[in-house]
Design a protein around this motif. Sequence first.
Motif, short mmCIF file in Angstrom:
data_model
loop_
_atom_site.label_atom_id
_atom_site.label_comp_id
_atom_site.label_asym_id
_atom_site.label_seq_id
_atom_site.Cartn_x
_atom_site.Cartn_y
_atom_site.Cartn_z
N MET A 32 -25.19 26.07 72.58
CA MET A 32 -24.63 26.61 71.34
C MET A 32 -23.77 25.56 70.64
O MET A 32 -23.22 24.67 71.26
CB MET A 32 -23.76 27.83 71.64
CG MET A 32 -24.54 29.07 72.07
SD MET A 32 -25.57 29.79 70.78
CE MET A 32 -24.35 30.54 69.72
N LEU A 33 -23.67 25.73 69.34
CA LEU A 33 -22.78 24.90 68.53
C LEU A 33 -21.57 25.71 68.15
O LEU A 33 -21.69 26.77 67.51
CB LEU A 33 -23.51 24.43 67.27
CG LEU A 33 -22.68 23.71 66.20
CD1 LEU A 33 -22.17 22.36 66.74
CD2 LEU A 33 -23.49 23.50 64.92
N TYR A 34 -20.39 25.26 68.55
CA TYR A 34 -19.14 25.94 68.21
C TYR A 34 -18.41 25.11 67.15
O TYR A 34 -18.15 23.92 67.36
CB TYR A 34 -18.27 26.12 69.44
CG TYR A 34 -18.81 27.16 70.40
CD1 TYR A 34 -18.44 28.51 70.27
CD2 TYR A 34 -19.69 26.81 71.42
CE1 TYR A 34 -18.95 29.46 71.15
CE2 TYR A 34 -20.19 27.76 72.30
CZ TYR A 34 -19.82 29.09 72.14
OH TYR A 34 -20.32 30.05 72.99
N ILE A 35 -18.10 25.76 66.02
CA ILE A 35 -17.47 25.08 64.88
C ILE A 35 -16.06 25.63 64.70
O ILE A 35 -15.89 26.85 64.49
CB ILE A 35 -18.29 25.31 63.59
CG1 ILE A 35 -19.77 24.96 63.81
CG2 ILE A 35 -17.70 24.51 62.43
CD1 ILE A 35 -20.70 25.50 62.73
N PHE A 36 -15.08 24.77 64.75
CA PHE A 36 -13.68 25.19 64.63
C PHE A 36 -13.06 24.63 63.35
O PHE A 36 -13.17 23.43 63.07
CB PHE A 36 -12.86 24.67 65.81
CG PHE A 36 -13.18 25.31 67.13
CD1 PHE A 36 -12.37 26.30 67.65
CD2 PHE A 36 -14.29 24.91 67.86
CE1 PHE A 36 -12.66 26.90 68.87
CE2 PHE A 36 -14.60 25.50 69.08
CZ PHE A 36 -13.78 26.50 69.58
N ASP A 37 -12.41 25.51 62.58
CA ASP A 37 -11.55 25.06 61.49
C ASP A 37 -10.33 24.37 62.12
O ASP A 37 -10.07 24.53 63.32
CB ASP A 37 -11.14 26.27 60.65
CG ASP A 37 -10.17 25.93 59.53
OD1 ASP A 37 -10.31 24.84 58.94
OD2 ASP A 37 -9.27 26.74 59.26
N LEU A 38 -9.57 23.66 61.31
CA LEU A 38 -8.38 22.96 61.81
C LEU A 38 -7.10 23.78 61.62
O LEU A 38 -6.48 24.23 62.58
CB LEU A 38 -8.25 21.60 61.11
CG LEU A 38 -7.13 20.69 61.58
CD1 LEU A 38 -7.37 20.20 63.00
CD2 LEU A 38 -6.97 19.49 60.64
N GLY A 39 -6.70 23.98 60.35
CA GLY A 39 -5.43 24.65 60.06
C GLY A 39 -5.40 26.11 60.45
O GLY A 39 -6.27 26.89 60.07
N ASN A 40 -4.39 26.48 61.22
CA ASN A 40 -4.18 27.85 61.72
C ASN A 40 -5.31 28.33 62.63
O ASN A 40 -5.48 29.53 62.84
CB ASN A 40 -3.92 28.84 60.58
CG ASN A 40 -2.53 28.67 60.00
OD1 ASN A 40 -1.61 28.24 60.70
ND2 ASN A 40 -2.38 28.98 58.73
N VAL A 41 -6.06 27.36 63.15
CA VAL A 41 -7.04 27.63 64.21
C VAL A 41 -6.73 26.71 65.39
O VAL A 41 -6.50 27.16 66.49
CB VAL A 41 -8.49 27.45 63.71
CG1 VAL A 41 -9.49 27.62 64.87
CG2 VAL A 41 -8.80 28.46 62.60
N ILE A 42 -6.69 25.39 65.10
CA ILE A 42 -6.35 24.40 66.14
C ILE A 42 -4.89 23.97 66.02
O ILE A 42 -4.21 23.73 67.01
CB ILE A 42 -7.27 23.17 66.05
CG1 ILE A 42 -8.74 23.57 66.23
CG2 ILE A 42 -6.89 22.14 67.11
CD1 ILE A 42 -9.73 22.43 66.01
#
Length: 199
Positions: free
Chosen positions: A1-11
């Motif tokens: 699977m491909l997991y896509i993460f936003d940066l601000g207020n996620v990481i």
Amino acid sequence: MLYIFDLGNVIVDIDFNRVLGVWSDYSRIPLANLQKSFVMGDTFHRHERGQISDEEFAAAVCEEMDMALSFEQFATGWQAVFVALRSEVIALMSKLRERGHRVVVLSNTNRLHTNFWPGEYPQIAEAADKIYLSQDMGMRKPDAEIYQKLLEAEGFSADRAIFFDDNVDNIKGAQQAGITSILVTGKETLPDYFAKNPC
């Protein structure tokens, strides 16, 4: 699977009130006034697409908000947006990669911010296979093309991708592209999701 993460207020936790607080101190304009005049409009979006320089962006925002700041003062405030790294998310990203999944970051950001956070939080690059930034791609979320470009670059179909973001519009854009999308509403969202959906 491909997991896509936003940066601000996620990481990373971010808070634009910190930006306005610094600008208020430098400009002597009351914080409440700056809060009323600060908008993420066309100038903001063009900067995130890399269509205008940091200096042009700073000058335009200062003019829009009637602030007399040097570029250095503006930049100091702009970089104050970052609060702290969410170490539990870094741990999740690392675990996903250990289990053979592809992990990437997709962020609407700008040169001024990328002059700061990669050095401040090197753990992000260490936990991701690749980082996709709006100003490098010349496009931004929630435009459909940014999701398609990422999927093409990664070689994944939309039904093999999961996206995490704190912005409703960005979530809707990814859903329209066929990507399973999870709205991050707080620090508990990601741990809760993976507790219910073991990878």
